[in-house]
Design a protein around this motif. Structure first.
Motif, short mmCIF file in Angstrom:
data_model
loop_
_atom_site.label_atom_id
_atom_site.label_comp_id
_atom_site.label_asym_id
_atom_site.label_seq_id
_atom_site.Cartn_x
_atom_site.Cartn_y
_atom_site.Cartn_z
N THR A 7 0.86 -1.18 0.00
CA THR A 7 0.00 0.00 0.00
C THR A 7 0.90 1.23 0.00
N ASN A 8 0.53 2.23 -0.77
CA ASN A 8 1.40 3.38 -1.02
C ASN A 8 1.51 4.28 0.22
N LYS A 9 2.73 4.37 0.76
CA LYS A 9 2.96 5.20 1.94
C LYS A 9 4.27 5.99 1.85
N SER A 10 4.78 6.15 0.64
CA SER A 10 5.98 6.97 0.43
C SER A 10 5.99 7.40 -1.03
N ASP A 11 6.96 8.26 -1.39
CA ASP A 11 6.91 8.92 -2.69
C ASP A 11 7.25 8.03 -3.88
N VAL A 12 7.95 6.94 -3.66
CA VAL A 12 8.34 6.09 -4.79
C VAL A 12 7.17 5.20 -5.21
N CYS A 13 6.88 5.19 -6.50
CA CYS A 13 5.87 4.28 -7.06
C CYS A 13 6.09 4.17 -8.55
N VAL A 14 6.22 2.95 -9.03
CA VAL A 14 6.44 2.70 -10.45
C VAL A 14 5.36 1.74 -10.96
N GLY A 15 5.43 1.46 -12.26
CA GLY A 15 4.52 0.48 -12.83
C GLY A 15 3.19 1.03 -13.30
N VAL A 16 2.99 2.36 -13.20
CA VAL A 16 1.73 2.95 -13.68
C VAL A 16 1.93 3.27 -15.16
N GLU A 17 1.87 2.22 -15.96
CA GLU A 17 2.25 2.35 -17.37
C GLU A 17 1.13 2.86 -18.26
N LYS B 219 -4.31 4.43 0.64
CA LYS B 219 -5.56 4.01 0.01
C LYS B 219 -5.34 3.55 -1.43
N HIS B 220 -4.14 3.79 -1.93
CA HIS B 220 -3.75 3.26 -3.23
C HIS B 220 -2.67 2.22 -3.00
N ALA B 221 -2.46 1.36 -3.97
CA ALA B 221 -1.57 0.22 -3.73
C ALA B 221 -1.03 -0.31 -5.05
N VAL B 222 -0.08 -1.25 -4.93
CA VAL B 222 0.45 -1.94 -6.11
C VAL B 222 0.48 -3.44 -5.85
N ILE B 223 0.21 -4.19 -6.89
CA ILE B 223 0.46 -5.62 -6.94
C ILE B 223 1.40 -5.81 -8.12
N SER B 224 2.69 -5.71 -7.87
CA SER B 224 3.69 -5.65 -8.94
C SER B 224 4.41 -6.99 -9.06
N PHE B 225 4.69 -7.38 -10.31
CA PHE B 225 5.25 -8.71 -10.56
C PHE B 225 6.35 -8.64 -11.59
N SER B 226 7.43 -9.40 -11.33
CA SER B 226 8.50 -9.60 -12.30
C SER B 226 8.85 -11.07 -12.30
N ASP B 227 8.90 -11.67 -13.48
CA ASP B 227 9.20 -13.12 -13.55
C ASP B 227 10.69 -13.41 -13.60
#
Length: 447
Positions: free
Chosen positions: A405-415, A437-445
């Motif tokens: 869940t987003n709690k700091s300034d870094v966030c990637v993957g919003v392509e 209240k916003h979040a990421v479910i980020s994946f790298s294989d």
């Protein structure tokens, strides 16, 4: 032919000197309050201690208060005192490499880890306070306050996973997928301690339009949602003895959601065993240690604290059974409490890196792990997650899922440029990066 590893990206980590950043606000306001809470905790605990401990507590509180005063005065960071652990030298080497830095003018990630490591060193060098968890009281209180959420989670797991046994019904692929999405959402939002954010759909609804709509509603605030890709990967036939690792974040209710998620992965057949990585010592206020797992289960066994036993008892029995059978285990490693970015993983801790490379999936929980995965850098938000991982991305051989869940300034993957524009318009001051209240479910294989 070996896979090509991407070169280290030219992104600088965020510093506590950057005006308007979460780093600056944390250093100015949160750190002094956190250290003061430590002083208050030791002072309270000393009231029931023996005389030698009380005398030593006076010295500990003076040292803690000195740290707080240094932060407020923006003093220069000084070398850590040796306490018998090898990581002290690595901290001090990093400090030398940074040159002259102060609390309000240093890389945020380093300074924050330095603060907690310096506090730990005080207790490690003590006689009567070794192993003392300065945050335990807060963790326990948080769990007890989450009673309603605990009961709801227990009900959901017992009815939809244990009793339904959906994982073993191969003819119900759609139900399995929807249950995976639901359980992943629970693991993602666990630190909210409020499952009203979730649909908590019933087993009869999993294959229905209602169930699909409920899950989609929960996913609207996930700004990078790779859950479909993760499901496709896990649903493929695979070799036996598939291990999934979960690098934990917080104790308390979130820890329970993580244990339940691990149990679900086992019940559904997506994992043959699950390994939880805990911290070696109290860390970042609420991070989970080995003793927090034992404490959690002991609290759940307490019928006074948790009187509604219908679903909690079978849940706790199942969790204990999985630990006793070795299907779920935990381990710690010094790397998790070092200040290094995970970009330095392979060179700093090659043995652990090799171990995680053999895992079918490594799930990193929470904001701090996400910051370390992305080098705590202010990347353009449209940067692909695997690119921000640097050496842990393409060619690494490590399959990574980040639930944060987003709690700091870094966030990637919003392509998606349309989504990014919408977020910027709705949150002109960047609230979506920090509001939880916003979040990421980020994946790298890792390929």
């Amino acid at each position: 032919m070996p896979a090509t590893v991407l070169p280290e990206p030219a992104i600088e980590p965020v510093w506590t000197s950057q005006e308007g950043s979460m780093a600056r606000d944390t250093a100015l306001n949160r750190w002094p309050r956190i250290v003061q809470a430590m002083v208050d905790d030791v002072t309270f605990a000393a009231k029931s201690a023996n005389e030698p401990q009380r005398l030593e507590a006076e010295e500990l509180t003076k040292s803690l208060d000195s740290i707080r005063e240094e932060i407020v005065a923006d003093a220069a960071l000084k070398p850590l005192e040796r306490d018998g652990s090898s990581d002290i030298q690595r901290y001090n080497d990093q400090l030398v490499s940074l040159g002259t830095v102060s609390w309000l003018n240093s890389p945020w990630l380093f300074a924050e880890c330095y603060m907690y490591r310096r506090v730990q060193s005080l207790f490690a060098r003590s006689k009567g306070w070794k192993g003392y968890d300065i945050f335990k009281r807060q963790k326990d209180e948080s769990l007890v306050k989450s009673r309603a959420a605990v009961e709801e989670l227990a009900t959901h797991f017992v009815e939809n996973v244990m009793n339904a046994r959906l994982g073993g019904r191969s003819s119900h692929a759609e139900e399995q997928k929807l249950l995976f999405l639901e359980m992943t959402q629970i693991a993602l939002w666990g630190n909210a301690t409020d499952l009203s954010l979730l649909s908590s759909i019933g087993v009869d609804e999993l294959g229905s339009l209602q169930g699909r709509n409920a899950i989609e509603k929960n996913r609207r605030n996930v700004v990078d949602d790779a859950s479909e890709a993760v499901w496709s990967y896990l649903a493929k036939p695979t070799r036996a003895n598939r291990r999934i690792d979960i690098v934990l974040d917080n104790a308390g209710f979130e820890l329970l959601t993580d244990l339940v998620y691990g149990a679900y992965l086992l019940e559904s057949g997506q994992a043959d065993y699950v390994v939880f990585s805990v911290k070696d010592f109290p860390w970042f206020v609420s991070d989970a240690t080995h003793s927090d797992i034992d404490s959690l289960l002991e609290h759940l066994d307490n019928s006074v604290l948790f009187p509604n036993r219908k679903y909690i008892e079978p849940l706790v029995r199942r969790l204990r059974c999985l630990f006793e059978a070795g299907s779920m285990t935990f381990r710690s490693h010094p790397f998790w409490t070092e200040a290094a970015s995970f970009h330095d993983f392979e060179t700093t801790s090659p043995g652990l890196f090799k171990c995680l490379r053999s895992s079918a999936l490594v799930i990193f929980k929470g904001d701090l792990n996400y910051r370390k995965l992305t080098m705590d850098g202010l990347w353009p938000h449209e940067t692909p997650f695997r690119a921000a991982l640097g050496p842990l991305g393409a060619g690494s051989g490590i399959r990574i899922l980040a639930l944060r869940t987003n709690k700091s300034d870094v966030c990637v993957g919003v392509e998606d440029p349309v989504r990014l524009e919408s977020l910027t318009r709705e949150s002109p001051k960047g609230e979506w990066l920090r509001d939880g209240k916003h979040a990421v479910i980020s994946f790298s294989d890792g390929s």
